[in-house]
Design an enzyme around this catalytic site. Structure first.
Site, PDB file in Angstrom:
ATOM      1  CG  ASP A  18      -2.076   0.921   1.102  1.00 25.70           C
ATOM      2  OD1 ASP A  18      -2.299   1.461  -0.004  1.00 25.70           O
ATOM      3  OD2 ASP A  18      -2.765   1.137   2.116  1.00 25.70           O
ATOM      4  CG  HIS A  35       0.412   2.126  -9.380  1.00 24.09           C
ATOM      5  ND1 HIS A  35       0.110   1.786  -8.089  1.00 24.09           N
ATOM      6  CD2 HIS A  35      -0.646   2.857  -9.826  1.00 24.09           C
ATOM      7  CE1 HIS A  35      -1.085   2.283  -7.765  1.00 24.09           C
ATOM      8  NE2 HIS A  35      -1.559   2.946  -8.799  1.00 24.09           N
ATOM      9  CG  LEU A 129       9.197 -17.347  -3.294  1.00 26.35           C
ATOM     10  CD1 LEU A 129       8.927 -17.300  -1.794  1.00 26.35           C
ATOM     11  CD2 LEU A 129       9.713 -15.985  -3.764  1.00 26.35           C
TER      12      LEU A 129
HETATM   13  C1  FPP Z   1      -1.691   0.263  -3.387  1.00 26.54           C
HETATM   14  O1  FPP Z   1      -1.270   1.584  -3.542  1.00 26.54           O
HETATM   15  C2  FPP Z   1      -1.167  -0.602  -4.423  1.00 26.54           C
HETATM   16  C3  FPP Z   1      -1.924  -1.184  -5.413  1.00 26.54           C
HETATM   17  C4  FPP Z   1      -3.371  -0.967  -5.556  1.00 26.54           C
HETATM   18  C5  FPP Z   1      -1.358  -2.050  -6.433  1.00 26.54           C
HETATM   19  C6  FPP Z   1      -0.040  -2.697  -6.168  1.00 26.54           C
HETATM   20  C7  FPP Z   1       0.540  -3.040  -7.484  1.00 26.54           C
HETATM   21  C8  FPP Z   1       1.853  -3.010  -7.815  1.00 26.54           C
HETATM   22  C9  FPP Z   1       2.929  -2.726  -6.842  1.00 26.54           C
HETATM   23  C10 FPP Z   1       2.315  -3.247  -9.206  1.00 26.54           C
HETATM   24  C11 FPP Z   1       1.921  -4.531  -9.882  1.00 26.54           C
HETATM   25  C12 FPP Z   1       2.089  -5.775  -9.105  1.00 26.54           C
HETATM   26  C13 FPP Z   1       2.926  -6.809  -9.391  1.00 26.54           C
HETATM   27  C14 FPP Z   1       2.861  -8.060  -8.573  1.00 26.54           C
HETATM   28  C15 FPP Z   1       3.918  -6.753 -10.471  1.00 26.54           C
HETATM   29  P1  FPP Z   1      -2.371   2.731  -3.678  1.00 26.54           P
HETATM   30  O2  FPP Z   1      -2.443   3.113  -5.103  1.00 26.54           O
HETATM   31  O3  FPP Z   1      -3.651   2.292  -3.076  1.00 26.54           O
HETATM   32  O4  FPP Z   1      -1.699   3.861  -2.821  1.00 26.54           O
HETATM   33  P2  FPP Z   1      -2.434   4.998  -2.000  1.00 26.54           P
HETATM   34  O5  FPP Z   1      -3.224   4.315  -0.910  1.00 26.54           O
HETATM   35  O6  FPP Z   1      -1.297   5.815  -1.475  1.00 26.54           O
HETATM   36  O7  FPP Z   1      -3.304   5.751  -2.959  1.00 26.54           O
END
Ligand code: FPP
Length: 248
Positions: A18, A35, A129
């Protein structure tokens, strides 16, 4: 290989990654940059997990609720996941990583579904893993789908309702065959499960970290593993006391 050793290494670590959006906002960048940087943290975390002998790493990549985000962000996230599998699959395979995907597969775009299935097929015999990618995943949705299959078996006379047990429910979940997470980490300071592995988290330890996901590093990961090991050490103390009390 890392030279780090821990008193206890969890068999299964699950992570709610997150804070990508806030990381980007802090820097005046578009959310998608958060991201993007988050994918680098994914790579580092997969290597770090493999290096210390963790057997299962589950990453919450895209929730069933994430479709509600603006269309451009959804397509960025899907694009990043596709690019990760296209670019990193060979590398994961070389690292002897097995890929498994949990989440609802019905109605997924065929290009993404094909990539996910290909990743699972290519790596199915790998033994280091297991990287579990939670994609289009929501715990309540997973449980409802499991209940539907049980209800269908009862309706068809293959199963008596009184024979339904936790083990039988477990076997119908997307995570069938995967041990429950020993440790769940969430970054960005939020302290909730957000519909992630609700059933499987019954006995998990939780570590909430203030850092945003793009800032997550091998060092932060290992610090969390130290914390986990120290929690287990307290349990060890209890066992030692018991052993002393019986004179062994
Ligand atoms: C939360 O941050 C994160 C996500 C919704 C997506 C996580 C995805 C990735 C790290 C990239 C793709 C994944 C892989 C496995 C390659 P948020 O956008 O909710 O952050 P915020 O709460 O600060 O808005």
């Amino acid at each position: 290989m890392s030279e780090r050793t821990f008193l206890t290494v969890p068999e299964h670590v699950a992570i709610i990654m997150d804070g990508n959006g806030r990381w980007a906002k802090q820097r005046g960048l578009p959310r998608t940059m958060g991201h993007r940087k988050g994918v680098d943290a994914v790579r580092e975390t997969v290597r770090a997990a493999g290096d210390v002998g963790i057997k299962y790493l589950t990453l919450f990549a895209f929730s069933s609720e994430n479709w509600r985000r603006p269309e451009t962000e959804v397509s960025d996230l899907l694009g990043l996941l596709k690019a990760f599998i296209r670019r990193d699959l060979a590398d994961l395979h070389r690292q002897n990583v097995r890929v498994r995907v949990i989440g609802e597969r019905n109605n997924l775009q065929s290009d993404i579904l094909d990539l996910l299935i290909d990743a699972e097929q290519t790596t199915r015999n790998n033994t280091a893993l297991t990287l579990v990618i939670a994609f289009n995943y929501g715990s309540r949705d997973e449980m409802a789908r499991a209940m539907i299959t049980l209800a269908q078996d009862v309706e068809a006379g293959r199963l008596r309702s009184q024979d339904i047990t936790p083990a039988l429910i477990n076997a119908r979940l997307d995570t069938a065959g995967i041990p429950d997470p020993d440790l769940i980490i969430r970054t960005s300071g939020e302290e909730r499960l957000s519909n992630f592995l609700l059933w499987q988290a019954a006995y998990s330890e939780f570590i909430f970290m203030p850092e945003y996901w793009p800032d997550f590093t091998r060092e932060l990961f290992y610090a969390a593993l130290e914390t986990y090991a120290s929690r287990n050490r307290r349990f060890g103390g209890l066992v030692e006391k018991t052993a002393a009390a019986v004179g062994t």
